[in-house]
Scaffold this motif. Structure first.
Motif: not given
Length: 394
Positions: A163-169, A195-196, A216-220, A248-250
């Motif tokens: 829940p409320k995960a920080k996600v990078y795309y 979204s990060t 790495r800088a986005a820290r998702p 990191l979850t993919i």
């Protein structure tokens, strides 16, 4: 009997033979699919699925007494090449129907060509929502799940598991990549994900490390990707080499990791989660029979591309029988609203946008052993996953 009568009788016999030969002419299906390049593994599954189903249908008597003939052309996942090959199949080979397009840009381009040629096409692979929403065509059908359907299943799993995960795309820089990222971002943010950042890499990229600094800088806590084929192999392998897979979850689009590329990815695929319309692990008798037949024929498991392509032949056969032939207008009408059996269960072709309605699954990959599994960890019913009809052209 007079000579004239004998000649007349012979002529009638010849005419009858000619008419019988005409009636028994094969139904020709053109297949424009990538048989080389980055998406060749996807094209291989498309080919296997189509050929297995065609062999079974032909062995059972064909379609209305006619055999199906498949004619393959390599589209190289390139829209310009796809339209050239499709034009040849329509004009020279006189195919009755066309399928196989993988690249979403190819499907959109070939769909326009199909309209001009008065023929129908169906994709079993392309994900871009646009194909059956704002860029829909009366001559284009999609039997596989679009990006929005995939996202519904994956976002529901993410909301429960993280829940409320920080996600990078990270997606490929073309129609499908941008569409899948946009679809999942919208679905995930509705459930509370943050979204990060995002980045889009050229199709066929050899080096993904240039994007790792931004990641790495986005820290998702979660990375979503919609790469496919050999691109996924390079991405996940390089992430493992740079130590980015720890903590990191993919997750990703359908087809990012499949039976075709998982062997090359190896342990880097372990724990990957996707929203998908098919898993070889589905326990229904129909799917078990399909998987067994597929393994016997090709010595490997089917993935979603193989399953959806296999199911297309059943869709086409049912539509031709309902229409009484292959006339384009009659066939289109027969396809709209049609329900048919597939390895993943019953699908229904929605009349308003030519998008198949089907149950969707969240699938987690277990790749820590010699026999990787695609385990179902969540299910979303078809009507809940598909959303409203957004096509306005027909």
């Amino acid at each position: 009997m007079t000579k004239t009568t004998l000649l007349g009788t012979a002529a009638l016999v010849l005419l009858g033979l000619a008419g019988g030969a005409s009636a028994a002419e094969p139904i020709r299906i053109g297949v424009v699919t990538p048989l080389s390049g980055t998406y060749a593994p996807i094209g291989q599954q498309v080919r296997w699925g189509l050929e297995l189903a065609t062999k079974e249908v032909n062995a059972a008597g064909g379609v209305m007494g006619r055999q199906i003939e498949l004619l393959f052309e390599d589209e190289e996942a390139n829209p310009a090449v796809a339209t050239q090959k499709a034009e040849k199949l329509f004009q020279v080979n006189k195919v009755d129907f066309l399928t196989g397009t993988v690249n979403s840009g190819s499907t959109l381009a070939v769909g326009q060509l199909a309209e001009r040629n008065g023929r129908l096409i169906a994709t079993t692979v392309s994900f871009s929502d646009a194909i059956t929403t704002d860029k829909c065509s009366p001559n284009v059908f999609r039997v596989n799940a679009r990006a929005g359907q995939q996202s519904a299943a994956l976002a529901e799993w993410l909301a429960k598991d993280k829940p409320k995960a920080k996600v990078y795309y990270l997606g490929p820089d073309y129609e499908m990549g941008r569409s899948t990222v946009a679809a999942f971002k919208a679905a995930a943010e509705k459930t509370g994900a943050q979204s990060t950042g995002e980045v889009f890499a050229p199709l066929g990229s050899k080096d993904y490390s240039q994007y790792f600094g931004q990641l790495r800088a986005a820290r998702p806590s979660v990375l979503y990707t919609s790469t496919a084929g050999n691109d996924t192999v390079r991405l996940l392998t390089q992430m493992g080499e740079y130590g980015l897979l720890r903590n990191l979850t993919i997750v990703g689009a359908s087809g990012t990791v499949t039976a075709q590329n998982i062997g090359a990815i190896g342990k880097a695929a372990d724990g990957f989660v996707t929203g998908v319309g098919y898993s070889a692990e589905l326990a229904s008798p129909e799917n078990k029979a399909f998987v067994a037949a597929f393994r016997k024929a090709y010595d490997t498991a089917p993935d979603l591309y193989g399953a959806d392509s296999y199911g297309l032949i059943g869709f086409f056969k049912a539509a031709v029988e309902k229409a009484g032939g292959t006339d384009t207008d009659a066939l289109r009408k027969a396809m709209e609203g049609l329900s048919w059996a597939t390895p993943q269960g019953t699908k229904t072709m929605r009349a308003g946008d030519h998008q198949a309605v089907q149950d969707m699954y969240a699938v987690r990959i277990a790749a820590d052993g010699n026999s990787p599994r695609f385990d179902v960890v969540g299910t979303v019913p078809g009507d809940a996953a598909i959303g409203p009809d957004q096509c306005t052209r027909f």
